[in-house]
Write an enzyme that holds these catalytic residues in place. Structure first.
Site, PDB file in Angstrom:
ATOM      1  N   LEU A 134       0.810  -1.211   0.000  1.00 29.04           N
ATOM      2  CA  LEU A 134       0.000   0.000   0.000  1.00 29.04           C
ATOM      3  C   LEU A 134       0.849   1.270   0.000  1.00 29.04           C
ATOM      4  CD1 LEU A 134      -2.828   1.261   0.137  1.00 29.04           C
ATOM      5  CD2 LEU A 134      -2.674   1.111   2.637  1.00 29.04           C
ATOM      6  N   ASP A 135       0.655   2.098  -1.021  1.00 28.82           N
ATOM      7  CA  ASP A 135       1.310   3.404  -1.156  1.00 28.82           C
ATOM      8  C   ASP A 135       2.830   3.305  -1.145  1.00 28.82           C
ATOM      9  OD1 ASP A 135      -1.105   4.802  -1.310  1.00 28.82           O
ATOM     10  OD2 ASP A 135      -1.264   4.945   0.864  1.00 28.82           O
TER      11      ASP A 135
END
Length: 287
Positions: free
Chosen positions: A229-230
């Protein structure tokens, strides 16, 4: 573009003779180099190159050039891509309630700054959320989602991607986390934008959190989506200095402006074949 152009991008182990082999191939096939950039990564031992060219004497087909280049690519163990620049990439836009990035992308597309073909706009909010935005002929899909329906919603999104033959998916402030399965399917062809405070100031109202901590710089990051994530390979970033006079509203306003320009640059770099993946990083050949 005044002439029919092609763009070749490649990465491979750094060995003597790569530039010579590519140049000789283009000359032997009647092509003229317009722009060439290269990078030798001493840390990984990899070589990266981007070449824009057109026909100097005889026109050549994309398929013919690809077939002719195969022996060169195999000789140097290249990962490569050859594209006709007249074929615009097909781009799908995913958006949630905040639509500043969506509006900016549509404007830059309509003015010719982003050479792409929008295939669809997908949102987890109804069309009325964007009543002041002109979508023209771009199809709009309202696909609401919650924890119980996430799999069905992503299946529907995948169906639209396949049906429209979408090349690139842009998360234009789409405030939903893609599943690992979805992220894996879109690896290398999905771009996300978010504020650059991460891993700090997670969750809601990040600019308010930043204001409470008295930060002096705010920014935005555009990156490829991965299952981490990210944390996907970064394409572009930018920052802006702020002061004690700035309110949380000022930070949010300035943040929206940074997000718009960072995301548009990242999209343009991708559309123009200026981005080559280098493990968890990217090589960006600037114009």
């Amino acid at each position: 573009m005044p002439h029919h152009q092609f763009v070749l991008t490649l990465s491979c182990p750094d060995l003597p003779g790569i530039v010579s082999a590519v140049s000789t191939f283009l000359f032997d096939n009647g092509q003229n180099i317009i722009d060439a950039q290269q990078f030798d990564d001493s840390e990984t031992g990899l070589f990266f190159m981007r070449v824009v060219f057109n026909a100097a004497q005889t026109r050549a087909s994309l398929q013919g050039l690809r077939e002719a280049f195969l022996p060169v690519a195999e000789r140097f163990r290249m990962r490569w891509h050859l594209r006709d620049r007249s074929n615009r990439r097909r781009v799908m836009l995913l958006v949630s309630q905040s639509h500043h990035c969506l509006v900016d992308i549509l404007y830059r597309w309509r003015t010719g700054e982003l050479e792409m073909q929008p295939t669809a706009i997908i949102s987890n909010h109804p069309r009325e959320t964007y009543k002041d935005i002109e979508f023209g002929d771009i199809p709009f899909h309202y696909l609401p989602v919650n924890k119980e329906t996430r799999r069905q919603q992503e299946t529907a999104i995948s169906g639209v991607i396949a049906h429209t033959k979408t090349d690139l998916v842009v998360l234009a402030r789409y405030m939903q986390i893609l599943s690992n399965e979805m992220s894996g399917r879109l690896e290398g062809r999905c771009i996300n934008i978010h504020h650059s405070f991460l891993p700090g100031f997670k969750g809601a109202r990040p600019y308010h959190q930043a204001h409470e901590r008295g930060v002096k710089l705010i920014g935005a990051t555009a990156h490829y989506v991965t299952s981490d994530l990210d944390e996907g390979p970064i394409i572009d970033q930018d920052v802006e200095r702020i002061s004690h006079r700035d309110t949380p509203a000022d930070l949010a306003r300035k943040g929206r402006d940074i997000e718009r320009r960072v995301l548009s640059r990242a999209i343009r770099y991708h559309l123009e074949d200026r981005v080559i993946l280098n493990g968890k990083k990217t090589v960006i050949f600037m114009d």
